[in-house]
Design an enzyme around this catalytic site. Structure first.
Site, PDB file in Angstrom:
ATOM      1  N   PRO A 111       0.908  -1.323  -0.154  1.00  0.00           N
ATOM      2  CA  PRO A 111       0.128  -0.093  -0.220  1.00  0.00           C
ATOM      3  C   PRO A 111       0.994   1.232  -0.094  1.00  0.00           C
ATOM      4  O   PRO A 111       2.114   0.992   0.379  1.00  0.00           O
ATOM      5  CB  PRO A 111      -0.806  -0.010   1.414  1.00  0.00           C
ATOM      6  CG  PRO A 111      -0.661  -1.292   1.792  1.00  0.00           C
ATOM      7  CD  PRO A 111       0.819  -2.073   1.081  1.00  0.00           C
TER       8      PRO A 111
ATOM      9  N   GLY B 152       2.801   4.569   1.279  1.00  0.00           N
ATOM     10  CA  GLY B 152       3.049   4.867   2.493  1.00  0.00           C
ATOM     11  C   GLY B 152       4.150   4.038   3.176  1.00  0.00           C
ATOM     12  O   GLY B 152       4.500   4.105   4.675  1.00  0.00           O
TER      13      GLY B 152
ATOM     14  N   THR C 274      10.028   3.042  -1.525  1.00  0.00           N
ATOM     15  CA  THR C 274      11.242   3.873  -2.058  1.00  0.00           C
ATOM     16  C   THR C 274      12.203   4.035  -0.983  1.00  0.00           C
ATOM     17  O   THR C 274      13.256   4.004  -1.430  1.00  0.00           O
ATOM     18  CB  THR C 274      10.466   5.187  -2.273  1.00  0.00           C
ATOM     19  OG1 THR C 274       9.425   5.160  -3.478  1.00  0.00           O
ATOM     20  CG2 THR C 274      11.521   5.845  -2.882  1.00  0.00           C
TER      21      THR C 274
ATOM     22  N   HIS D  14     -26.963  11.642  19.565  1.00  0.00           N
ATOM     23  CA  HIS D  14     -26.815  10.769  18.233  1.00  0.00           C
ATOM     24  C   HIS D  14     -25.256  10.061  18.572  1.00  0.00           C
ATOM     25  O   HIS D  14     -25.350   8.899  18.647  1.00  0.00           O
ATOM     26  CB  HIS D  14     -26.551  11.740  17.430  1.00  0.00           C
ATOM     27  CG  HIS D  14     -26.325  10.852  15.947  1.00  0.00           C
ATOM     28  ND1 HIS D  14     -26.995  10.833  15.199  1.00  0.00           N
ATOM     29  CD2 HIS D  14     -24.914  10.284  15.517  1.00  0.00           C
ATOM     30  CE1 HIS D  14     -26.470   9.979  13.860  1.00  0.00           C
ATOM     31  NE2 HIS D  14     -25.193   9.789  14.264  1.00  0.00           N
ATOM     32  N   GLU D  15     -24.436  10.708  19.004  1.00  0.00           N
ATOM     33  CA  GLU D  15     -23.189  10.122  19.559  1.00  0.00           C
ATOM     34  C   GLU D  15     -23.269   9.323  20.764  1.00  0.00           C
ATOM     35  O   GLU D  15     -22.468   8.166  20.755  1.00  0.00           O
ATOM     36  CB  GLU D  15     -21.945  11.198  19.727  1.00  0.00           C
ATOM     37  CG  GLU D  15     -21.882  12.046  18.501  1.00  0.00           C
ATOM     38  CD  GLU D  15     -21.318  11.221  17.160  1.00  0.00           C
ATOM     39  OE1 GLU D  15     -20.934  10.108  17.420  1.00  0.00           O
ATOM     40  OE2 GLU D  15     -21.974  11.825  16.009  1.00  0.00           O
TER      41      GLU D  15
END
Length: 658
Positions: A212, A214, A218, A433-434
Site C-alpha cells: 500500500p 506509504g 522507496t 446521536h453520539e
C-alpha cells in the site's frame, strides 16, 4: 533526493560543457559586433544628399562640382553651392576621375573608404555567418548541453546516485524486516558474488516491491543504494513515456546501455505500473506507445542478450494491473510484499522518527503504537511531525504524550472546527446521536473498545465516536459484523427514541452508507446469508481502462438481485432492532453519556466508563493555560438555517482506524 548528487551520464564533463557554451556565446557576440562595425563603415556621411550616378555626371557637365572623392564603393563630393552629396558607383567608368577633373572638380581617391575590401566581403557574408551561428546555437540548446533537450528526447532520464551526505541505510528502515532480509541478500550478492556462485546460485534479475502507499517501498530502495556501494540508477515509470512515438523504447535501451557500462549496478524504477500495465486490453486501437516501451523493457530484462550484473528493483501499489510477462521469474524473480507494520513494527518506526525530536519522560512509543492500528510508515512519520508542530505552537520545549494524543486525534478524526457555530438544538441532537453510538458499542457482544466520543465538529462530521482495536486484526467474525451494524445504526435509532420520528435528521447519512456497504459485502462476497448461500456476487469486475469490465456481462439474475437486496435490508434492519433494544434497556446509561457530552464536549473511553459508574470526569482548570480556549464550539440560541443534506450534515459514525 536530498542525500545524493545527480550524474546524468558517466561521459559528461561540466567544465567542457561550460567552455562550449562560452565559445558559442562569444561567436554570436563577435558576429553582432562585426555587423555593427560593417554597417557603420558603409553608412552614408551625415547631412549628405544622395545623388544618382547619372546626376553626378550631369553636375560635372554643368560645371557644378567643387570637390569629389572616389572610394571603393561610393562617390562623395561637394557642389559649387556647398551641397554635400554621395552616390553609389554602380556601373563604374574607369575614366570617371579624368572626366570629373576635366569638368573642373578637385578629384581625390580613397581606397580605405568604409574599411578595406575585406570589410566589404565580411559585410556581404555577415548574414550567412549570422544564420549559421544562430543555427549552431539552437542545435546546442535543443541538445540541452548533453542530454536534457528536445533533440535528446530518446536519452534515458535515469539518474545515477552517489553518496554525499545523510546516507540512508537499513538501520533507518524499521517495521519491514522480511523485505529487508530479501533485499539484504541482493546487497550481499553484489558485494560477494562468489559466496553464492560456489553452490550454483545466480544473481536475481529483479525484485518487485509491492504494498500500500506509504509503507516505505522507496525508502527501502534508497537503503539498498546506501548499503550496496555500487552505481544506483533511479527513474520513474512515467519518465519513459512522452508524446513522441518510440521515445519510451529508446529511453529503455539507453538506460540499460548506461547500466552495462557501470555493471554491476542497480536500477530502481518507481511506480512501474505507469509503464507496465497489461497489454492487449483497454479502449481504442492503433499503435500503443506504452506497449512498445513495455516490450523493450521485457527484452532488456530477459531477452536474447543477457544483462549480467544488472539488478532491477521496482515499486508499485497496483500489482493487479501489471503484465504477467513482467512478473515471471527471470525478470522479477522476487515479489517483496511491504505491508502496513504490526504493533512491534509501528513501535520501531516511531523510534526511528523520534530520534531528532526532544521527548518528555512520559512519552511511550509502545502505547502510541497500540493506539495507531493500520497506520503506515508515512502515517507514523506524519503523526510525529504533527506532535512536534503542536508542541511548538504551545510553546513547549519538549514533546509530551499529550501532544502525541492530540496529534493522533487530528490525524485519525480530522482537525477540530472550533470556529463553527452550532445552535443549542443541534448541539443537543449531536450529543444524543453520539451517545447512541457509544452505548451500543459498549453493550453489543463483540466490539472494539470506545476510544473517544466528541461533539466537537471534526473534518466533515459534527460529532464522532472512535473505536480502536486492542490488537491488530486481519479479519472479522460474523458476530463482530452484526455488532458493527448495530453500532452504525445506533445514532439513527437514538434520534428516533429521543426526539421522535418527525425530528429525525440527515445526520445518519454516512452511518447508513457504511452499514449498507458492510451488509452487502456480507451477502455477496463473504457468503454469510443463508438465503443466498456461499456464492460470490461481487460487483467489482475490474477496471475499465484494462478492458475487463467491457467483456464481462452481468451474471446476476433479476430474481437473485431481489433476494440480495432483501437480505441486505434484513441485516441492516436487524442492526437497528438490536440498537433499539439496547437503548431501551439502558436508557439511564445512555442519558448519562449524552449529558456528559453536553457538559464536557469530549469524553475519553475511561471517562465514559466512569460516567456509567456515577463518577464525573476530572478536568483541570485551563484558565490561563496556553493550550487554547476552554470552549470548543460557540453556541447561539437562535437556530441556524437548515443546510443541504450531505457529508457536511453527517454526524459520522466510527471511522476506520486506518
Amino acid at each position: 533526493m536530498d542525500h545524493y548528487v545527480q550524474v546524468s551520464s558517466p561521459k559528461q564533463e561540466e567544465p567542457e560543457m561550460n567552455m562550449r557554451n562560452l565559445a558559442i556565446w562569444g561567436l554570436i557576440a563577435a558576429l553582432i559586433i562585426g555587423m555593427a562595425v560593417a554597417m557603420q563603415g558603409n553608412s552614408a556621411p551625415r547631412g549628405a544628399e544622395e545623388f544618382s550616378y547619372s546626376r553626378v555626371l550631369q553636375e560635372a557637365e554643368d560645371g557644378n562640382l567643387r570637390e569629389v572623392t572616389i572610394g571603393e564603393t561610393r562617390i562623395n563630393g561637394v557642389t559649387e553651392n556647398g551641397t554635400r552629396f554621395y552616390a553609389d558607383k554602380g556601373m563604374f567608368d574607369p575614366d570617371l576621375g579624368t572626366t570629373l577633373s576635366d569638368a573642373g572638380a578637385d578629384v581625390t581617391y580613397d581606397n580605405n573608404e568604409g574599411g578595406s575590401a575585406l570589410g566589404t566581403i565580411f559585410f556581404n557574408l555577415l548574414p550567412i555567418l549570422l544564420i549559421l551561428g544562430l543555427f549552431l546555437f539552437m542545435m546546442r540548446q535543443m541538445q540541452g548541453g548533453g542530454g536534457r533537450g528536445a533533440m535528446s528526447f530518446g536519452k534515458s532520464k535515469a539518474r545515477m546516485l552517489t553518496e554525499k551526505q545523510g546516507r540512508v541505510t537499513f538501520d533507518d528502515v524499521a517495521g519491514v524486516d522480511e523485505a529487508k532480509e530479501e533485499l539484504q541478500e541482493v546487497v550481499e550478492f553484489l558485494k560477494d558474488p562468489a559466496k553464492f556462485q560456489r553452490l550454483g546460485g545466480k544473481i536475481p534479475k529483479g525484485a518487485l516491491l509491492v504494498g500500500p502507499p506509504g509503507t516505505g517501498k522507496t525508502l527501502i530502495a534508497r537503503a539498498v543504494a546506501g548499503e550496496a556501494n555500487v552505481p544506483f540508477f533511479t527513474i520513474s515509470g512515467s519518465d519513459f513515456v512522452e508524446m513522441f512515438v518510440g521515445v519510451g523504447a529508446s529511453r529503455v535501451r539507453d538506460m540499460f546501455e548506461q547500466a552495462k557500462r557501470s555493471a554491476p549496478c542497480i536500477i530502481f524504477i518507481d511506480e512501474i505500473d505507469a509503464v507496465g500495465r497489461s497489454r492487449g486490453a483497454g479502449l481504442g486501437g492503433g499503435n500503443d506507445e506504452r506497449e512498445q516501451t513495455l516490450n523493450q523493457l521485457l527484452v532488456e530484462m530477459d531477452g536474447f542478450e543477457a544483462n549480467e550484473g544488472i539488478i532491477i528493483i521496482a515499486a508499485t501499489n497496483r500489482p493487479d494491473v501489471l503484465d504477467p510477462a513482467l512478473l515471471r521469474p527471470g525478470r522479477f524473480d522476487r515479489q517483496v510484499v511491504v505491508n502496513n507494520p504490526d504493533i512491534i513494527g509501528r513501535e520501531r518506526i516511531l523510534k526511528v522518527h523520534m530520534r531528532n525530536v526532544p521527548l518528555a519522560k512520559d512519552v511511550n512509543p509502545r502505547t502510541i503504537s497500540r493506539g495507531t492500528p493500520g497506520f503506515s510508515g508515512a502515517d507514523l512519520a506524519n503523526l510525529v511531525n504533527e506532535a512536534a508542530l503542536l508542541a511548538a505552537r504551545r510553546g513547549r520545549r519538549v514533546v509530551s504524550m499529550k501532544e502525541f494524543e492530540d496529534a493522533k486525534d487530528k490525524v485519525m478524526m480530522g482537525p477540530e472546527r472550533r470556529s463553527m457555530v452550532m445552535s443549542d438544538k443541534e448541539r443537543e441532537l449531536t450529543a444524543w446521536h453520539e451517545a447512541g453510538h457509544a452505548i451500543v458499542a459498549l453493550k453489543v457482544p463483540a466490539a472494539d473498545p470506545v476510544h473517544k466520543a466528541t461533539i466537537i465538529p471534526r473534518g466533515r462530521a459534527l460529532g464522532m465516536v472512535m473505536q480502536l482495536p486492542e490488537d491488530d486484526k486481519m479479519s472479522m467474525t460474523r458476530i463482530e459484523m452484526t455488532s458493527r451494524l448495530a453500532i452504525m445504526m445506533g445514532g439513527r435509532v437514538a434520534e428516533e427514541l429521543k426526539f421522535g420520528d418527525e425530528q429525525v435528521t440527515a445526520g445518519a447519512a454516512s452511518d447508513i452508507q457504511q452499514a449498507t456497504r458492510l451488509a452487502r459485502a456480507m451477502v455477496t462476497r463473504w457468503g454469510l446469508s443463508e438465503e443466498i448461500g456461499p456464492v460470490d456476487y461481487g460487483e467489482d469486475q475490474g477496471e475499465v481502462f484494462l478492458g475487463q469490465q467491457l467483456v464481462q456481462s452481468s451474471h446476476i439474475s433479476e430474481d437473485t438481485q431481489k433476494k440480495i437486496e432483501e437480505e441486505v435490508r434484513k441485516l441492516v434492519q436487524a442492526g437497528m432492532d438490536e440498537a433499539r433494544r439496547i437503548m431501551t434497556e439502558c436508557r439511564d446509561q445512555w442519558s448519562s453519556i449524552a449529558e456528559g457530552l453536553l457538559e464536557y464536549e469530549t469524553l475519553a473511553g475511561d471517562e465514559i466508563d466512569g460516567l456509567l459508574r456515577g463518577e464525573k470526569p476530572e478536568r483541570p482548570d485551563l484558565t490561563g493555560d496556553d493550550e487554547g480556549p476552554g470552549s470548543a464550539v460557540p453556541v447561539i440560541g437562535k437556530k441556524r438555517k437548515p443546510k443541504d443534506e450531505g457529508p457536511e450534515g453527517d454526524f459520522g459514525g466510527e471511522p476506520s482506524p486506518a
